[in-house]
Write a protein that holds these residues in place. Structure first.
Motif, PDB file in Angstrom:
ATOM      1  N   ALA A   1       0.837  -1.207   0.000  1.00  0.00           N
ATOM      2  CA  ALA A   1       0.000   0.000   0.000  1.00  0.00           C
ATOM      3  C   ALA A   1       0.869   1.253   0.000  1.00  0.00           C
ATOM      4  O   ALA A   1       0.556   2.245  -0.676  1.00  0.00           O
ATOM      5  N   TYR A   2       1.959   1.203   0.747  1.00  0.00           N
ATOM      6  CA  TYR A   2       2.875   2.355   0.763  1.00  0.00           C
ATOM      7  C   TYR A   2       3.479   2.574  -0.628  1.00  0.00           C
ATOM      8  O   TYR A   2       3.547   3.713  -1.111  1.00  0.00           O
ATOM      9  N   GLY A   3       3.913   1.506  -1.268  1.00  0.00           N
ATOM     10  CA  GLY A   3       4.481   1.641  -2.607  1.00  0.00           C
ATOM     11  C   GLY A   3       3.493   2.253  -3.588  1.00  0.00           C
ATOM     12  O   GLY A   3       3.859   3.097  -4.416  1.00  0.00           O
ATOM     13  N   THR A   4       2.242   1.853  -3.471  1.00  0.00           N
ATOM     14  CA  THR A   4       1.212   2.411  -4.341  1.00  0.00           C
ATOM     15  C   THR A   4       0.981   3.893  -4.028  1.00  0.00           C
ATOM     16  O   THR A   4       0.825   4.722  -4.935  1.00  0.00           O
ATOM     17  N   ARG A   5       0.986   4.218  -2.739  1.00  0.00           N
ATOM     18  CA  ARG A   5       0.789   5.626  -2.365  1.00  0.00           C
ATOM     19  C   ARG A   5       1.904   6.501  -2.934  1.00  0.00           C
ATOM     20  O   ARG A   5       1.654   7.598  -3.457  1.00  0.00           O
ATOM     21  N   VAL A   6       3.145   6.014  -2.851  1.00  0.00           N
ATOM     22  CA  VAL A   6       4.281   6.768  -3.387  1.00  0.00           C
ATOM     23  C   VAL A   6       4.073   7.037  -4.875  1.00  0.00           C
ATOM     24  O   VAL A   6       4.263   8.152  -5.367  1.00  0.00           O
ATOM     25  N   GLY A   7       3.678   5.992  -5.603  1.00  0.00           N
ATOM     26  CA  GLY A   7       3.519   6.116  -7.043  1.00  0.00           C
ATOM     27  C   GLY A   7       2.388   7.032  -7.458  1.00  0.00           C
ATOM     28  O   GLY A   7       2.358   7.500  -8.610  1.00  0.00           O
ATOM     29  N   GLN A   8       1.460   7.297  -6.536  1.00  0.00           N
ATOM     30  CA  GLN A   8       0.310   8.132  -6.877  1.00  0.00           C
ATOM     31  C   GLN A   8       0.296   9.448  -6.077  1.00  0.00           C
ATOM     32  O   GLN A   8      -0.690  10.177  -6.097  1.00  0.00           O
ATOM     33  N   HIS A   9       1.406   9.740  -5.407  1.00  0.00           N
ATOM     34  CA  HIS A   9       1.443  10.909  -4.517  1.00  0.00           C
ATOM     35  C   HIS A   9       1.700  12.175  -5.332  1.00  0.00           C
ATOM     36  O   HIS A   9       2.804  12.405  -5.827  1.00  0.00           O
ATOM     37  N   GLN A  10       0.677  12.996  -5.456  1.00  0.00           N
ATOM     38  CA  GLN A  10       0.769  14.170  -6.328  1.00  0.00           C
ATOM     39  C   GLN A  10       1.823  15.185  -5.891  1.00  0.00           C
ATOM     40  O   GLN A  10       2.585  15.682  -6.735  1.00  0.00           O
ATOM     41  N   PRO A  11       1.925  15.530  -4.608  1.00  0.00           N
ATOM     42  CA  PRO A  11       2.971  16.486  -4.220  1.00  0.00           C
ATOM     43  C   PRO A  11       4.393  15.972  -4.520  1.00  0.00           C
ATOM     44  O   PRO A  11       5.252  16.749  -4.953  1.00  0.00           O
ATOM     45  N   LEU A  12       4.627  14.676  -4.305  1.00  0.00           N
ATOM     46  CA  LEU A  12       5.944  14.116  -4.630  1.00  0.00           C
ATOM     47  C   LEU A  12       6.163  14.144  -6.137  1.00  0.00           C
ATOM     48  O   LEU A  12       7.246  14.521  -6.615  1.00  0.00           O
ATOM     49  N   PHE A  13       5.147  13.759  -6.877  1.00  0.00           N
ATOM     50  CA  PHE A  13       5.226  13.793  -8.337  1.00  0.00           C
ATOM     51  C   PHE A  13       5.528  15.206  -8.830  1.00  0.00           C
ATOM     52  O   PHE A  13       6.305  15.406  -9.773  1.00  0.00           O
ATOM     53  N   ALA A  14       4.941  16.187  -8.154  1.00  0.00           N
ATOM     54  CA  ALA A  14       5.146  17.596  -8.542  1.00  0.00           C
ATOM     55  C   ALA A  14       6.614  17.988  -8.429  1.00  0.00           C
ATOM     56  O   ALA A  14       7.108  18.830  -9.199  1.00  0.00           O
ATOM     57  N   ARG A  15       7.333  17.390  -7.466  1.00  0.00           N
ATOM     58  CA  ARG A  15       8.763  17.679  -7.341  1.00  0.00           C
ATOM     59  C   ARG A  15       9.520  17.219  -8.586  1.00  0.00           C
ATOM     60  O   ARG A  15      10.361  17.947  -9.131  1.00  0.00           O
ATOM     61  N   TYR A  16       9.238  16.009  -9.009  1.00  0.00           N
ATOM     62  CA  TYR A  16       9.906  15.479 -10.196  1.00  0.00           C
ATOM     63  C   TYR A  16       9.504  16.276 -11.444  1.00  0.00           C
ATOM     64  O   TYR A  16      10.346  16.566 -12.303  1.00  0.00           O
ATOM     65  N   GLN A  17       8.239  16.622 -11.526  1.00  0.00           N
ATOM     66  CA  GLN A  17       7.782  17.429 -12.664  1.00  0.00           C
ATOM     67  C   GLN A  17       8.506  18.770 -12.716  1.00  0.00           C
ATOM     68  O   GLN A  17       8.905  19.241 -13.790  1.00  0.00           O
ATOM     69  N   ALA A  18       8.673  19.357 -11.561  1.00  0.00           N
ATOM     70  CA  ALA A  18       9.326  20.676 -11.515  1.00  0.00           C
ATOM     71  C   ALA A  18      10.754  20.606 -12.043  1.00  0.00           C
ATOM     72  O   ALA A  18      11.209  21.504 -12.768  1.00  0.00           O
ATOM     73  N   VAL A  19      11.448  19.545 -11.718  1.00  0.00           N
ATOM     74  CA  VAL A  19      12.828  19.397 -12.189  1.00  0.00           C
ATOM     75  C   VAL A  19      12.856  19.155 -13.697  1.00  0.00           C
ATOM     76  O   VAL A  19      13.633  19.782 -14.431  1.00  0.00           O
ATOM     77  N   VAL A  20      12.002  18.268 -14.170  1.00  0.00           N
ATOM     78  CA  VAL A  20      11.978  17.933 -15.596  1.00  0.00           C
ATOM     79  C   VAL A  20      11.507  19.118 -16.430  1.00  0.00           C
ATOM     80  O   VAL A  20      11.991  19.328 -17.556  1.00  0.00           O
ATOM     81  N   ASN A  21      10.602  19.905 -15.902  1.00  0.00           N
ATOM     82  CA  ASN A  21      10.040  21.029 -16.658  1.00  0.00           C
ATOM     83  C   ASN A  21      10.948  22.261 -16.695  1.00  0.00           C
ATOM     84  O   ASN A  21      10.598  23.281 -17.286  1.00  0.00           O
ATOM     85  N   ASP A  22      12.103  22.167 -16.030  1.00  0.00           N
ATOM     86  CA  ASP A  22      13.103  23.244 -16.100  1.00  0.00           C
ATOM     87  C   ASP A  22      14.290  22.706 -16.899  1.00  0.00           C
ATOM     88  O   ASP A  22      15.242  22.157 -16.332  1.00  0.00           O
ATOM     89  N   PRO A  23      14.266  22.813 -18.249  1.00  0.00           N
ATOM     90  CA  PRO A  23      15.280  22.169 -19.090  1.00  0.00           C
ATOM     91  C   PRO A  23      16.710  22.565 -18.740  1.00  0.00           C
ATOM     92  O   PRO A  23      17.604  21.712 -18.721  1.00  0.00           O
TER      93      PRO A  23
END
Length: 714
Positions: A94-116
């Motif tokens: 359940a924890y692994g699934t939560r990590v994979g669907q955690h929007q605030p955590l995902f937003a961190r990765y998006q922020a890095v990728v979206n700054d070329p």
């Protein structure tokens, strides 16, 4: 000897199931608290990256504690560790699934990728880890609506429980089988085989005494030695290869291929059936649902989305093409053993006969017996030679540090790995011998990845567990390995080197982490080549009594027999791989009857020898139902192509060429998953991979199999 703190070794004396359960629970709480505290969006890109690194640090405790629970459940399984593992499994899933669907955590990765500009300036390993994490988020349902995310989480939880149950059933079915044998049943058995059965007999007596199934007087009245056949691989193969009694071979074969099926009458400690049929069809149905939630047509497409191979038809074409190359050799293999069987009065060759008569053909054609050469491969000599080989190739030294380390079983050894300048590289454990309570097979568990966090002032060096089920020491005599067991040891050590020699310090792509599944077998299969080369064998062999290396006549015979039965063995692997891919590419997912029908369809297409109708191989196919090879079993042959082509460079430049060894270390072993596997291979080979070396190494590149004695691998 004082062991470096950066190894963070485990005190197994205090590592009880109860203590581990507390550690896992505490680690989960800490990680969940971290996720709870993350705001919806990062303040800026640098803060986003800092949060990502902090999250990696937080997860170390969970990776460690849960990794130990899983490891001990595989190597020292008993009621307490199994209950602890299964009780924690839903929470971890359940924890692994939560990590994979955690929007605030995902937003961190998006922020890095979206700054070329920021992303492109990152070190290669960090950029690769973020790219793979983004892919993982997508495959974890981060973009799904809330109701679909909940469905995805439920599927993940059910799959984790079903895979554990599948694995339990196979272990229980294997361990519960015991067939007492009278002396007259042992004709043809080797001395070492008899010793294995006698040792199993003593263990069976102890089990009867402990369970109360027989009283002490009746147990004491049993003969000595008391022979018992089991389904543990060393014991099983000893009977199937050498026992003259055909009925005994048939009985043992039937028991082995019907484990955890409708034909298996054993039950677990709760009185429940061990039949895996329902679990298998439910696993396939859930995997299909998961794939379709994520926008794929079937699970095979989902699986291939993270591999070198890109399409189902690409894999199928590769396998069927290889089958075409292997079939002529396989037919000659079958004709050889059929002729031998007929000479011994067996005109209806059956699967329980093939290993027995193959051994006779090998002895006749090559004057070679596994038992004859076993005394030349004492486990200590093989290990010393293996360490000498990798020292010549990569400039590394191995130091036995068992006396300074805690281990989970008296058979286990711990070693430190040092670089040429005596810098500590990492550590590894060997747990090599079969025993009760241990999962069958052989594997490398990358327990602890290389990792460094400057902000937290934390460093850990890589540590791994290498596990086998080899023939143990018996009657006070050292363990003597078959050459097949030697190959397995080299294979797992190849995985270990991949994990240990990484220079990457971002854990998610260090060592084997982040490596595409169909390339992860490259270093392991690659390492086997040195156990097939005359110069390598000279280093790993030494007679148990005289210390003399394998004599020239036996060496020539062993090398000449390298491709003996290669055709049939290749078709067998292709059969498993095609079956795996097809059941995962079907829509709708097949039920149990459909699973068996698919397997039979593949056999009709590929196999050259009939299989009994009650064969339930699929019910014990742990690789795909309880391991990581679902829609990926083809990886063994895919990676074998890569490893054969890679080794061909050593054939051209010298198998102990240190410059070539350094190139392989620098371009493949050191970089782990920080670059795509295709890039790593091409950096080493200077070109794309070709199938030529695989066909040559397998003996498929000529009309007639080459049986000329030679000191070179061909």
């Amino acid at each position: 000897m004082t062991l470096a703190s950066e190894l963070h070794l485990v005190d197994f004396a205090t590592t009880t199931p109860a203590a581990l359960s507390e550690q896992v629970t505490a680690a989960l709480t800490e990680a969940q608290t971290f996720l709870d505290a993350l705001s919806a969006a990062p303040a800026d890109t640098e803060t986003a990256l800092a949060d990502i690194v902090d999250f990696e640090q937080v997860n170390l405790a969970l990776d460690r504690s849960w990794g130990l629970v899983s490891h001990l459940n595989s190597v020292m399984s008993d009621k307490d560790i199994r209950e602890a593992h299964h009780a924690l499994l839903p929470e971890v899933a359940a924890y692994g699934t939560r990590v994979g669907q955690h929007q605030p955590l995902f937003a961190r990765y998006q922020a890095v990728v979206n700054d070329p500009d920021f992303f492109n300036a990152l070190p290669t390993d960090r950029a690769r880890a973020i790219t793979l994490a983004m892919q993982s988020f997508e495959l974890s349902g981060v973009a799904l609506p809330k109701d679909k995310q909940a469905q995805f989480a439920e599927i993940q939880s059910k799959l984790a429980a079903l895979s554990a149950k599948f694995s339990d059933n196979i272990l229980d079915a294997t361990q519960d089988y015991a067939l007492p044998l009278a002396e007259d049943k042992l004709a043809g058995m080797t001395e070492s085989g008899r010793a294995l059965l006698a040792e199993a007999g003593e263990q069976h007596k102890a089990k009867l005494r402990e369970s109360g199934e027989m009283n002490d007087a009746d147990i004491d009245a049993l003969p000595t030695p008391y022979y018992v056949a089991t389904l543990n691989i060393p014991s099983y193969l000893a009977v199937m290869t050498y026992a003259d009694d055909r009925d005994l071979r048939q009985a043992l074969y039937h028991a082995y291929v019907t484990r955890a099926s409708e034909f298996d009458t054993h039950t677990n400690d709760k009185g429940e059936s061990l039949n895996n049929a329902d679990s298998m069809q439910e696993i396939l149905a859930l995997r299909e649902q998961k794939a379709q939630l994520l926008g794929f047509d079937n699970y095979a497409e989902l699986s291939l989305s993270t591999k070198m191979a890109e399409r189902v038809d690409e894999v199928s074409d590769f396998l069927t093409s290889l089958a075409t190359e292997a079939t002529p050799a396989a037919k000659k293999d079958l004709a050889q053993i059929s002729q031998c069987a007929a000479e011994h009065g067996v005109t209806d060759l059956q699967p329980w006969d093939s290993g027995y008569f193959a051994e006779k053909v090998k002895q006749q054609a090559f004057s070679l017996s596994q038992e004859e050469i076993r005394p030349y491969f004492p486990v200590s000599t093989v290990i010393d030679g293996l360490f000498a080989i990798v020292q010549r190739l990569y400039g590394i030294r191995v130091i036995d540090a068992t006396d300074s380390a805690s281990v989970w079983h008296p058979d286990v050894r711990f070693y430190q790995l040092l670089d040429a300048d005596d810098t500590l590289v990492g550590g590894f454990y060997f747990d090599l011998f079969a025993r009760s309570g241990k999962r069958g097979g052989a594997w490398m568990n990358g327990f602890q990845a290389r990792y460094h966090n400057q902000a937290a002032d934390y460093t850990q060096l890589p540590v791994c567990f290498m596990v086998g089920n080899f023939t143990p020491a018996i009657d006070g005599k050292p363990s003597l390995l078959t050459h097949d067991e030697v190959l397995t040891l080299f294979h797992e050590f190849g995985h270990g080197l991949h994990h240990l020699l990484t220079q990457v310090t971002v854990g998610d792509v260090a060592g084997v982490n982040g490596v595409e599944w169909d390339a992860v077998e490259l270093p392991s299969q690659f390492m086997e080549n040195w156990a097939w080369h005359a110069d390598g064998i000279a280093l790993i062999s030494g007679h148990i009594d005289s210390g003399e290396p394998l004599p020239t006549d036996k060496l020539d015979a062993l090398l000449a027999a390298k491709n003996f039965q290669s055709g049939m063995q290749t078709l067998r692997q292709i059969e498993f791989a095609l079956f795996d891919m097809r059941i995962h590419a079907q829509t709708p997912a097949p039920d149990y009857r459909g699973i068996l029908a698919t397997l039979q369809g593949v056999r009709n297409e590929i196999a050259i020898m009939d299989t009994p109708s009650d064969n339930r191989f699929a019910n014990g196919f742990s690789h795909i139902f309880a391991g990581g090879y679902a829609a990926g079993y083809y990886s063994y042959k895919w990676a074998e192509l890569l490893s054969a082509d890679a080794f061909s460079r050593f054939e051209e430049e010298g198998i102990f060429n240190a410059v070539t060894g350094k190139a392989f270390r620098d371009t493949v072993l050191s970089v782990g998953g920080s670059l795509p596997a295709k890039t790593n291979f091409e950096n080493f080979r200077g070109r794309s991979a070709t199938i030529d070396a695989l066909l040559r190494h397998s003996g498929f590149d000529s009309a007639e199999p080459d049986t000329t004695p030679t000191a070179e691998v061909v």
